[in-house]
Design an enzyme around this catalytic site. Structure first.
Site, PDB file in Angstrom:
ATOM      1  N   HIS A 215       0.784  -0.912   0.017  1.00  0.00           N
ATOM      2  CA  HIS A 215       0.002   0.117   0.391  1.00  0.00           C
ATOM      3  C   HIS A 215       1.040   1.322   0.254  1.00  0.00           C
ATOM      4  O   HIS A 215       2.400   1.080   0.436  1.00  0.00           O
ATOM      5  CB  HIS A 215      -1.179   0.415   1.638  1.00  0.00           C
TER       6      HIS A 215
ATOM      7  N   ASN B 186       1.309   3.899   1.685  1.00  0.00           N
ATOM      8  CA  ASN B 186       1.914   4.106   3.483  1.00  0.00           C
ATOM      9  C   ASN B 186       3.082   3.750   3.748  1.00  0.00           C
ATOM     10  O   ASN B 186       3.199   3.538   4.599  1.00  0.00           O
ATOM     11  CB  ASN B 186       0.545   4.126   3.794  1.00  0.00           C
ATOM     12  N   LYS B 187       3.154   2.407   2.851  1.00  0.00           N
ATOM     13  CA  LYS B 187       4.180   1.038   3.815  1.00  0.00           C
ATOM     14  C   LYS B 187       5.372   1.608   2.758  1.00  0.00           C
ATOM     15  O   LYS B 187       5.656   2.346   2.081  1.00  0.00           O
ATOM     16  CB  LYS B 187       3.828   0.003   2.786  1.00  0.00           C
ATOM     17  N   ASN B 188       6.956   1.361   3.577  1.00  0.00           N
ATOM     18  CA  ASN B 188       7.845   1.466   3.280  1.00  0.00           C
ATOM     19  C   ASN B 188       8.174   1.508   1.743  1.00  0.00           C
ATOM     20  O   ASN B 188       9.312   1.606   1.177  1.00  0.00           O
ATOM     21  CB  ASN B 188       9.077   0.670   4.154  1.00  0.00           C
TER      22      ASN B 188
END
Ligand SMILES: Cc1ncc(COP(=O)(O)O)c(C=O)c1O
Length: 381
Positions: free
Chosen positions: A180, A182-184
Protein backbone atom coordinates in the site's frame (compact mmCIF):
# COMPACT_ATOMS: atom_id res chain seq x y z
CA UNK A 1 9.87 20.27 3.61
CA UNK A 2 7.65 23.33 3.48
CA UNK A 3 3.86 23.44 3.69
CA UNK A 4 1.71 20.66 5.07
CA UNK A 5 3.76 17.76 6.45
CA UNK A 6 1.88 14.50 5.80
CA UNK A 7 2.21 11.37 7.95
CA UNK A 8 3.88 9.62 5.08
CA UNK A 9 4.55 9.99 1.37
CA UNK A 10 5.86 7.43 -1.13
CA UNK A 11 9.20 8.28 -2.75
CA UNK A 12 8.91 7.43 -6.45
CA UNK A 13 11.95 8.29 -8.58
CA UNK A 14 12.01 9.31 -12.25
CA UNK A 15 13.53 6.00 -13.33
CA UNK A 16 10.52 4.17 -11.89
CA UNK A 17 8.13 6.58 -13.58
CA UNK A 18 9.92 5.87 -16.87
CA UNK A 19 9.60 2.07 -16.44
CA UNK A 20 5.88 2.47 -15.69
CA UNK A 21 5.57 4.47 -18.93
CA UNK A 22 7.38 1.64 -20.76
CA UNK A 23 4.86 -0.88 -19.43
CA UNK A 24 1.99 1.37 -20.52
CA UNK A 25 3.46 1.52 -24.04
CA UNK A 26 4.19 -2.21 -24.17
CA UNK A 27 0.64 -3.41 -24.77
CA UNK A 28 0.76 -5.80 -21.77
CA UNK A 29 -0.75 -4.24 -18.64
CA UNK A 30 -2.05 -7.13 -16.55
CA UNK A 31 -0.03 -9.83 -14.71
CA UNK A 32 3.04 -10.66 -16.78
CA UNK A 33 6.81 -10.36 -16.98
CA UNK A 34 7.11 -7.49 -14.47
CA UNK A 35 5.15 -9.43 -11.85
CA UNK A 36 7.39 -12.48 -12.40
CA UNK A 37 10.49 -10.29 -12.02
CA UNK A 38 9.22 -8.76 -8.79
CA UNK A 39 8.27 -12.17 -7.41
CA UNK A 40 11.82 -13.35 -8.16
CA UNK A 41 13.40 -10.39 -6.33
CA UNK A 42 11.06 -10.83 -3.37
CA UNK A 43 11.86 -14.54 -3.26
CA UNK A 44 15.59 -13.76 -3.25
CA UNK A 45 15.06 -11.57 -0.19
CA UNK A 46 13.08 -14.43 1.39
CA UNK A 47 15.96 -16.94 1.14
CA UNK A 48 14.57 -18.48 -2.04
CA UNK A 49 11.13 -19.31 -0.63
CA UNK A 50 8.20 -19.02 -3.08
CA UNK A 51 6.52 -15.59 -3.17
CA UNK A 52 3.38 -14.65 -5.08
CA UNK A 53 1.92 -11.20 -5.64
CA UNK A 54 -1.65 -10.03 -5.21
CA UNK A 55 -3.40 -6.67 -5.21
CA UNK A 56 -3.35 -6.27 -1.38
CA UNK A 57 -1.98 -7.80 1.80
CA UNK A 58 -5.59 -8.34 2.78
CA UNK A 59 -5.95 -10.77 -0.14
CA UNK A 60 -2.58 -12.37 0.71
CA UNK A 61 -3.63 -12.99 4.32
CA UNK A 62 -7.03 -14.33 3.34
CA UNK A 63 -5.57 -16.72 0.78
CA UNK A 64 -2.92 -17.76 3.30
CA UNK A 65 -5.67 -18.72 5.75
CA UNK A 66 -7.48 -20.68 3.03
CA UNK A 67 -4.30 -22.57 2.05
CA UNK A 68 -3.76 -23.36 5.75
CA UNK A 69 -7.24 -24.87 5.77
CA UNK A 70 -8.66 -22.38 8.26
CA UNK A 71 -12.45 -22.15 8.04
CA UNK A 72 -15.76 -22.25 9.90
CA UNK A 73 -15.48 -23.41 13.51
CA UNK A 74 -11.77 -22.55 13.72
CA UNK A 75 -10.11 -19.92 15.90
CA UNK A 76 -7.17 -17.72 14.95
CA UNK A 77 -5.19 -15.91 17.64
CA UNK A 78 -4.09 -12.37 16.86
CA UNK A 79 -3.90 -8.94 18.45
CA UNK A 80 -6.54 -6.18 18.36
CA UNK A 81 -4.12 -3.26 18.06
CA UNK A 82 -3.98 -3.50 14.29
CA UNK A 83 -5.59 -2.35 11.07
CA UNK A 84 -9.01 -3.99 10.85
CA UNK A 85 -7.88 -6.05 7.81
CA UNK A 86 -6.14 -8.52 10.16
CA UNK A 87 -9.39 -9.49 11.84
CA UNK A 88 -11.59 -9.08 8.76
CA UNK A 89 -9.75 -11.81 6.84
CA UNK A 90 -10.26 -14.24 9.72
CA UNK A 91 -13.99 -13.50 9.62
CA UNK A 92 -14.02 -13.71 5.80
CA UNK A 93 -12.89 -17.35 5.87
CA UNK A 94 -15.57 -18.13 8.47
CA UNK A 95 -13.23 -18.43 11.47
CA UNK A 96 -13.28 -16.56 14.78
CA UNK A 97 -10.63 -14.01 15.80
CA UNK A 98 -9.31 -14.53 19.33
CA UNK A 99 -7.54 -11.45 20.64
CA UNK A 100 -4.57 -11.80 22.94
CA UNK A 101 -3.59 -8.68 24.92
CA UNK A 102 -0.51 -6.68 23.95
CA UNK A 103 2.62 -5.99 25.92
CA UNK A 104 2.38 -2.21 26.52
CA UNK A 105 6.15 -1.76 26.09
CA UNK A 106 6.34 -3.38 22.64
CA UNK A 107 2.69 -2.74 21.66
CA UNK A 108 2.76 -6.20 20.10
CA UNK A 109 0.92 -9.39 21.08
CA UNK A 110 2.16 -10.58 24.46
CA UNK A 111 3.53 -13.98 23.51
CA UNK A 112 3.56 -15.01 27.20
CA UNK A 113 -0.24 -15.01 27.02
CA UNK A 114 -0.59 -17.08 23.86
CA UNK A 115 -0.90 -20.46 25.54
CA UNK A 116 -3.83 -19.33 27.69
CA UNK A 117 -5.83 -18.58 24.52
CA UNK A 118 -5.25 -21.91 22.80
CA UNK A 119 -8.31 -24.19 22.65
CA UNK A 120 -9.07 -27.39 20.71
CA UNK A 121 -10.49 -25.09 17.97
CA UNK A 122 -7.32 -23.00 17.54
CA UNK A 123 -5.90 -23.53 14.05
CA UNK A 124 -3.51 -20.63 13.54
CA UNK A 125 -1.67 -17.65 15.01
CA UNK A 126 -1.55 -14.35 13.11
CA UNK A 127 1.14 -12.15 14.70
CA UNK A 128 1.07 -8.46 13.68
CA UNK A 129 4.34 -6.48 13.44
CA UNK A 130 2.81 -3.12 14.37
CA UNK A 131 4.91 -0.17 13.15
CA UNK A 132 7.46 -2.65 11.77
CA UNK A 133 8.57 -4.05 15.16
CA UNK A 134 8.83 -7.83 14.85
CA UNK A 135 6.74 -10.02 17.13
CA UNK A 136 8.94 -12.55 18.96
CA UNK A 137 9.17 -15.25 16.29
CA UNK A 138 10.95 -17.73 18.57
CA UNK A 139 8.02 -17.79 20.95
CA UNK A 140 5.34 -17.79 18.26
CA UNK A 141 6.93 -20.71 16.42
CA UNK A 142 7.65 -22.63 19.64
CA UNK A 143 3.96 -22.38 20.51
CA UNK A 144 2.89 -23.28 16.95
CA UNK A 145 5.11 -26.35 17.00
CA UNK A 146 3.91 -27.48 20.42
CA UNK A 147 0.21 -27.14 19.58
CA UNK A 148 0.49 -27.99 15.84
CA UNK A 149 -0.77 -24.60 14.67
CA UNK A 150 -0.20 -22.75 11.41
CA UNK A 151 1.32 -19.25 11.48
CA UNK A 152 0.24 -16.63 8.97
CA UNK A 153 2.41 -13.62 9.77
CA UNK A 154 0.74 -10.24 9.24
CA UNK A 155 3.96 -8.51 8.24
CA UNK A 156 2.02 -5.91 6.22
CA UNK A 157 4.06 -3.16 7.88
CA UNK A 158 7.41 -4.86 8.28
CA UNK A 159 9.14 -5.15 4.90
CA UNK A 160 12.86 -5.22 5.61
CA UNK A 161 12.51 -5.89 9.35
CA UNK A 162 14.49 -8.77 10.86
CA UNK A 163 14.20 -11.23 13.67
CA UNK A 164 17.60 -12.04 15.22
CA UNK A 165 19.36 -11.02 12.02
CA UNK A 166 17.08 -12.98 9.66
CA UNK A 167 14.83 -11.00 7.32
CA UNK A 168 11.12 -11.55 7.99
CA UNK A 169 9.76 -13.88 5.34
CA UNK A 170 13.05 -15.75 4.99
CA UNK A 171 11.97 -18.33 7.58
CA UNK A 172 8.81 -19.58 9.31
CA UNK A 173 5.45 -20.60 7.85
CA UNK A 174 3.62 -17.95 5.76
CA UNK A 175 4.36 -14.21 5.70
CA UNK A 176 2.22 -11.47 4.12
CA UNK A 177 3.61 -8.06 3.16
CA UNK A 178 1.66 -5.00 1.99
CA UNK A 179 2.67 -2.60 -0.76
CA UNK A 180 0.00 0.00 0.00
CA UNK A 181 1.31 3.54 -0.66
CA UNK A 182 1.82 4.24 3.06
CA UNK A 183 4.14 1.22 3.46
CA UNK A 184 7.97 1.31 3.35
CA UNK A 185 7.82 0.21 -0.29
CA UNK A 186 4.80 0.41 -2.55
CA UNK A 187 3.28 -0.87 -5.79
CA UNK A 188 0.42 1.67 -5.62
CA UNK A 189 -1.72 -1.01 -4.04
CA UNK A 190 -0.47 -4.55 -3.65
CA UNK A 191 0.80 -7.29 -1.43
CA UNK A 192 2.42 -10.70 -1.45
CA UNK A 193 2.59 -13.94 0.44
CA UNK A 194 5.76 -15.92 1.17
CA UNK A 195 5.02 -19.62 1.36
CA UNK A 196 6.67 -22.94 2.21
CA UNK A 197 6.68 -24.80 -1.11
CA UNK A 198 5.59 -24.81 -4.75
CA UNK A 199 2.45 -26.76 -3.93
CA UNK A 200 1.20 -23.90 -1.73
CA UNK A 201 2.30 -21.39 -4.38
CA UNK A 202 0.21 -23.21 -7.01
CA UNK A 203 -2.82 -23.12 -4.71
CA UNK A 204 -2.19 -19.42 -4.16
CA UNK A 205 -2.18 -18.81 -7.93
CA UNK A 206 -5.58 -20.46 -8.18
CA UNK A 207 -7.08 -18.51 -5.29
CA UNK A 208 -5.85 -15.22 -6.72
CA UNK A 209 -7.32 -15.81 -10.19
CA UNK A 210 -10.65 -17.63 -10.46
CA UNK A 211 -9.34 -21.05 -9.40
CA UNK A 212 -8.05 -21.60 -12.89
CA UNK A 213 -5.24 -23.84 -14.15
CA UNK A 214 -4.24 -23.24 -17.76
CA UNK A 215 -2.99 -25.97 -20.12
CA UNK A 216 -0.55 -25.68 -23.05
CA UNK A 217 -3.32 -26.48 -25.57
CA UNK A 218 -5.11 -23.23 -24.65
CA UNK A 219 -7.80 -24.87 -22.51
CA UNK A 220 -8.17 -24.56 -18.77
CA UNK A 221 -9.91 -26.09 -15.79
CA UNK A 222 -11.24 -24.61 -12.54
CA UNK A 223 -11.24 -26.70 -9.36
CA UNK A 224 -11.87 -24.14 -6.61
CA UNK A 225 -13.86 -20.89 -6.34
CA UNK A 226 -10.95 -18.47 -6.63
CA UNK A 227 -11.32 -14.70 -6.63
CA UNK A 228 -9.77 -11.90 -8.66
CA UNK A 229 -6.78 -10.49 -6.82
CA UNK A 230 -3.91 -10.60 -9.32
CA UNK A 231 -1.50 -7.66 -9.57
CA UNK A 232 -0.90 -5.65 -12.76
CA UNK A 233 2.49 -5.26 -14.46
CA UNK A 234 2.02 -1.48 -14.03
CA UNK A 235 2.03 -1.98 -10.26
CA UNK A 236 4.91 -4.48 -10.39
CA UNK A 237 7.03 -1.97 -12.33
CA UNK A 238 6.59 0.48 -9.45
CA UNK A 239 7.56 -2.28 -7.02
CA UNK A 240 10.73 -3.15 -8.96
CA UNK A 241 11.83 0.48 -8.67
CA UNK A 242 10.95 0.57 -4.99
CA UNK A 243 12.54 -2.66 -3.83
CA UNK A 244 15.97 -1.50 -5.02
CA UNK A 245 15.67 1.38 -2.59
CA UNK A 246 13.98 -0.42 0.33
CA UNK A 247 17.11 -0.86 2.46
CA UNK A 248 18.12 2.77 1.95
CA UNK A 249 14.58 3.91 2.76
CA UNK A 250 14.61 1.90 5.98
CA UNK A 251 18.05 3.22 6.95
CA UNK A 252 16.84 6.79 6.52
CA UNK A 253 13.76 6.02 8.62
CA UNK A 254 16.02 4.66 11.40
CA UNK A 255 18.16 7.79 11.35
CA UNK A 256 15.12 10.06 11.50
CA UNK A 257 13.66 7.98 14.34
CA UNK A 258 16.88 8.51 16.31
CA UNK A 259 16.39 12.27 15.93
CA UNK A 260 12.88 11.96 17.33
CA UNK A 261 14.37 10.19 20.35
CA UNK A 262 16.95 12.95 20.84
CA UNK A 263 14.29 15.63 20.78
CA UNK A 264 11.62 13.88 22.81
CA UNK A 265 13.80 12.44 25.56
CA UNK A 266 15.28 15.67 26.79
CA UNK A 267 12.47 18.06 27.53
CA UNK A 268 10.15 18.04 30.55
CA UNK A 269 7.19 19.06 28.41
CA UNK A 270 7.31 15.63 26.77
CA UNK A 271 6.93 13.76 30.04
CA UNK A 272 3.75 11.79 29.80
CA UNK A 273 4.59 10.56 26.31
CA UNK A 274 5.78 6.96 26.08
CA UNK A 275 8.31 6.52 23.29
CA UNK A 276 8.47 3.46 21.04
CA UNK A 277 10.99 0.70 21.80
CA UNK A 278 14.51 1.94 20.91
CA UNK A 279 15.00 -0.91 18.44
CA UNK A 280 17.40 0.15 15.70
CA UNK A 281 18.62 -3.23 14.48
CA UNK A 282 15.52 -5.23 13.69
CA UNK A 283 12.72 -2.76 13.01
CA UNK A 284 12.07 -0.98 9.71
CA UNK A 285 10.54 2.05 11.50
CA UNK A 286 7.35 1.93 9.50
CA UNK A 287 5.79 4.33 12.02
CA UNK A 288 6.95 6.48 14.93
CA UNK A 289 4.27 6.18 17.59
CA UNK A 290 3.92 7.86 20.96
CA UNK A 291 1.51 6.73 23.64
CA UNK A 292 -0.03 9.54 25.67
CA UNK A 293 -0.44 9.02 29.40
CA UNK A 294 -4.13 8.72 30.37
CA UNK A 295 -4.28 12.31 31.65
CA UNK A 296 -3.22 13.51 28.18
CA UNK A 297 -4.98 10.81 26.14
CA UNK A 298 -8.36 12.41 26.82
CA UNK A 299 -7.07 15.46 24.93
CA UNK A 300 -5.85 13.50 21.90
CA UNK A 301 -8.47 15.02 19.55
CA UNK A 302 -7.34 18.53 20.57
CA UNK A 303 -3.70 17.52 20.09
CA UNK A 304 -4.41 16.21 16.61
CA UNK A 305 -6.37 19.38 15.72
CA UNK A 306 -3.62 21.58 17.18
CA UNK A 307 -0.95 19.84 15.11
CA UNK A 308 -3.10 20.09 11.99
CA UNK A 309 -3.50 23.83 12.59
CA UNK A 310 0.31 23.97 12.50
CA UNK A 311 0.31 22.08 9.18
CA UNK A 312 1.42 18.73 10.59
CA UNK A 313 -0.46 15.45 10.21
CA UNK A 314 -0.71 12.98 13.08
CA UNK A 315 -2.66 9.73 13.18
CA UNK A 316 -4.33 7.09 15.33
CA UNK A 317 -3.06 3.61 14.48
CA UNK A 318 -5.25 2.01 15.61
CA UNK A 319 -8.65 2.07 17.28
CA UNK A 320 -8.76 -1.38 18.93
CA UNK A 321 -10.47 -3.84 16.58
CA UNK A 322 -12.72 -5.38 19.25
CA UNK A 323 -14.23 -1.93 19.86
CA UNK A 324 -15.40 -1.60 16.25
CA UNK A 325 -19.09 -2.32 15.63
CA UNK A 326 -18.71 -5.53 13.63
CA UNK A 327 -16.56 -7.12 16.31
CA UNK A 328 -18.67 -5.83 19.20
CA UNK A 329 -21.63 -7.63 17.64
CA UNK A 330 -19.71 -10.92 17.72
CA UNK A 331 -19.64 -11.04 21.52
CA UNK A 332 -16.00 -12.07 21.57
CA UNK A 333 -14.18 -12.44 24.86
CA UNK A 334 -12.49 -9.03 25.33
CA UNK A 335 -12.50 -8.20 29.05
CA UNK A 336 -8.81 -9.10 29.30
CA UNK A 337 -7.66 -6.58 26.65
CA UNK A 338 -6.57 -4.04 29.25
CA UNK A 339 -3.27 -2.94 27.68
CA UNK A 340 -4.70 -3.02 24.16
CA UNK A 341 -7.41 -0.56 25.19
CA UNK A 342 -5.08 1.69 27.19
CA UNK A 343 -2.49 1.92 24.41
CA UNK A 344 -5.10 2.29 21.69
CA UNK A 345 -6.73 5.23 23.47
CA UNK A 346 -3.40 7.06 23.82
CA UNK A 347 -1.51 6.13 20.67
CA UNK A 348 -0.44 8.89 18.30
CA UNK A 349 1.57 8.50 15.10
CA UNK A 350 3.98 11.26 14.04
CA UNK A 351 5.16 11.88 10.46
CA UNK A 352 8.00 9.62 9.34
CA UNK A 353 9.08 8.94 5.77
CA UNK A 354 12.40 8.90 3.93
CA UNK A 355 12.00 12.24 2.17
CA UNK A 356 11.85 14.02 5.55
CA UNK A 357 14.92 15.80 6.83
CA UNK A 358 16.16 16.44 10.36
CA UNK A 359 14.66 19.94 10.13
CA UNK A 360 11.22 18.33 9.69
CA UNK A 361 11.70 16.29 12.87
CA UNK A 362 12.60 19.49 14.73
CA UNK A 363 9.52 21.18 13.28
CA UNK A 364 7.25 18.34 14.45
CA UNK A 365 8.77 18.37 17.94
CA UNK A 366 8.51 22.17 18.25
CA UNK A 367 4.87 22.02 17.18
CA UNK A 368 4.20 19.15 19.59
CA UNK A 369 5.79 21.12 22.40
CA UNK A 370 3.59 24.12 21.66
CA UNK A 371 0.37 22.12 21.36
CA UNK A 372 1.16 19.96 24.41
CA UNK A 373 1.79 23.15 26.39
CA UNK A 374 -1.69 24.41 25.45
CA UNK A 375 -3.33 21.08 26.26
CA UNK A 376 -1.51 20.69 29.56
CA UNK A 377 -2.48 24.23 30.51
CA UNK A 378 -6.14 23.36 29.83
CA UNK A 379 -5.78 20.11 31.78
CA UNK A 380 -4.25 21.99 34.70
CA UNK A 381 -1.06 19.85 34.68
C1 LIG B 1 -1.25 -4.60 10.04
C2 LIG B 1 -1.89 -4.59 8.68
N1 LIG B 1 -2.45 -5.70 8.23
C3 LIG B 1 -3.00 -5.75 7.00
C4 LIG B 1 -3.02 -4.65 6.17
C5 LIG B 1 -3.67 -4.74 4.84
O1 LIG B 1 -2.84 -4.34 3.81
P1 LIG B 1 -3.46 -3.93 2.40
O2 LIG B 1 -3.94 -2.52 2.54
O3 LIG B 1 -2.33 -4.06 1.44
O4 LIG B 1 -4.57 -4.86 2.11
C6 LIG B 1 -2.43 -3.46 6.61
C7 LIG B 1 -2.44 -2.26 5.77
O5 LIG B 1 -2.44 -1.15 6.27
C8 LIG B 1 -1.86 -3.42 7.90
O6 LIG B 1 -1.29 -2.30 8.37
Amino acid sequence: MTGFLPLTRPGIDEETIATVADVLRSGWLTTGQKCSELEAVLSERAAGRPVRLVNSATAALEIGLRIAGVGPGDEVITSALTWVATANVIVQVGAKPVFVDINPATRLMDTNLLEAHITPRTRAIMPVDLAGFPVDRDRVYAMAKRFKLRVIEDAAQSQGSCWKGRPLGSFGDMTAFSFHPNKNMTTGEGGCLVMNNEDEARQFEKYRLQGVTRFPDGTYDCDLPGGKANLTDIAAAIGLGQIKRLDAFNQKRRELAKHYFEQLQNDAVFQGLALPPSEFEQANWHMFQLVLAPRLAVYRPQLIAGMKALDIATGVHYPAVHQLQLFKRMNLSVAHLIHTEAVSSGILTLPLFPEMEVADILRVCDALKQVLGQVQHKAGV
